[in-house]
Write an enzyme that holds these catalytic residues in place. Sequence first.
Site, PDB file in Angstrom:
ATOM      1  N   ASP A 186       0.618  -1.209   0.098  1.00 13.40           N
ATOM      2  CA  ASP A 186      -0.112  -0.083  -0.066  1.00 13.40           C
ATOM      3  C   ASP A 186       0.831   1.137   0.104  1.00 13.40           C
ATOM      4  OD1 ASP A 186      -2.947   0.306  -0.135  1.00 13.40           O
ATOM      5  OD2 ASP A 186      -2.804   0.735   2.136  1.00 13.40           O
ATOM      6  N   HIS A 216       8.492  -9.306   6.765  1.00 15.03           N
ATOM      7  CA  HIS A 216       8.539  -7.842   6.266  1.00 15.03           C
ATOM      8  C   HIS A 216       9.414  -7.061   7.239  1.00 15.03           C
ATOM      9  CE1 HIS A 216       6.408  -3.749   5.649  1.00 15.03           C
ATOM     10  NE2 HIS A 216       6.007  -4.574   4.569  1.00 15.03           N
ATOM     11  N   TYR A 248       2.106   4.932   1.246  1.00 16.45           N
ATOM     12  CA  TYR A 248       2.142   5.476   2.730  1.00 16.45           C
ATOM     13  C   TYR A 248       0.898   6.280   2.769  1.00 16.45           C
ATOM     14  CZ  TYR A 248       6.697   4.282   3.339  1.00 16.45           C
ATOM     15  OH  TYR A 248       8.147   3.657   3.580  1.00 16.45           O
ATOM     16  N   PHE A 264       8.141   1.730  -0.648  1.00 11.89           N
ATOM     17  CA  PHE A 264       8.767   2.018   0.333  1.00 11.89           C
ATOM     18  C   PHE A 264       9.565   3.436   0.398  1.00 11.89           C
ATOM     19  CE2 PHE A 264       8.617  -2.666   0.026  1.00 11.89           C
ATOM     20  CZ  PHE A 264       8.169  -2.733   1.507  1.00 11.89           C
TER      21      PHE A 264
END
Length: 225
Positions: free
Chosen positions: A65, A187, A67, A78
């Site tokens: 997703d 993760h 931010y 990221f």
Amino acid sequence: MKRIFKNDWQEILSDFLESEIYQKIRFLLYNEYENQTIYPPKELIFNAFNKTSYKDTKVLILGQDPYHQKGQANGLSFSVNRNIKIPPSLRNIYKELQTDLNLKIPNHGDLTKWAEQGVLLLNASLTVRDSSPQSHSKIGWYLFTDYVIEKLAQKESPMVFILWGNFARQKKNLINNDKHLILESAHPSPFAAHRGFFGSKPFSKCNDFLNKNGLKEIDWQIEDI
């Protein structure tokens, strides 16, 4: 059809772009951007594709997703803009990078340098509502990005798929090509990084594979500003 991408992705994804599914995504997004606060800005929705052409993609790093706080999302998984505080997951990515390749942790979170070397920084959903994680997970983006992953898996040139966390690892079944390398681990989020992300050495393993296949390694060092 109006060009959405500035490079070869336009042709690679043309069938999907002409599909009813994509038209529904467009219609819904038009209303969302008109009536809600949505990230990233409209002009950056396809930033990952425009920074990294299909032909040049050597590595895929898959996020879930964008931010969902103001100013963070820039269309690269990221990554954040240079004036934004480095998020916890990216900070952990930098820590593993330092341990793995003995690189300096940079003072910002802009990963454009990676994208420009052939690292496709793709989120499975390309948009999100303000302060509402996964709010666009059911509008059709997963069908689009699954199609992208399948197209990458069809590449003749070997590439590396980096899958962090259970969500990304579920996409492994889309990669049916033995010539590619799949690197998977926990993760990098603070909740999971100690369960197998730290110490997984994805960056050196990626470069070793690229080198063995006659491809230029990625310079993972992000320079300070």
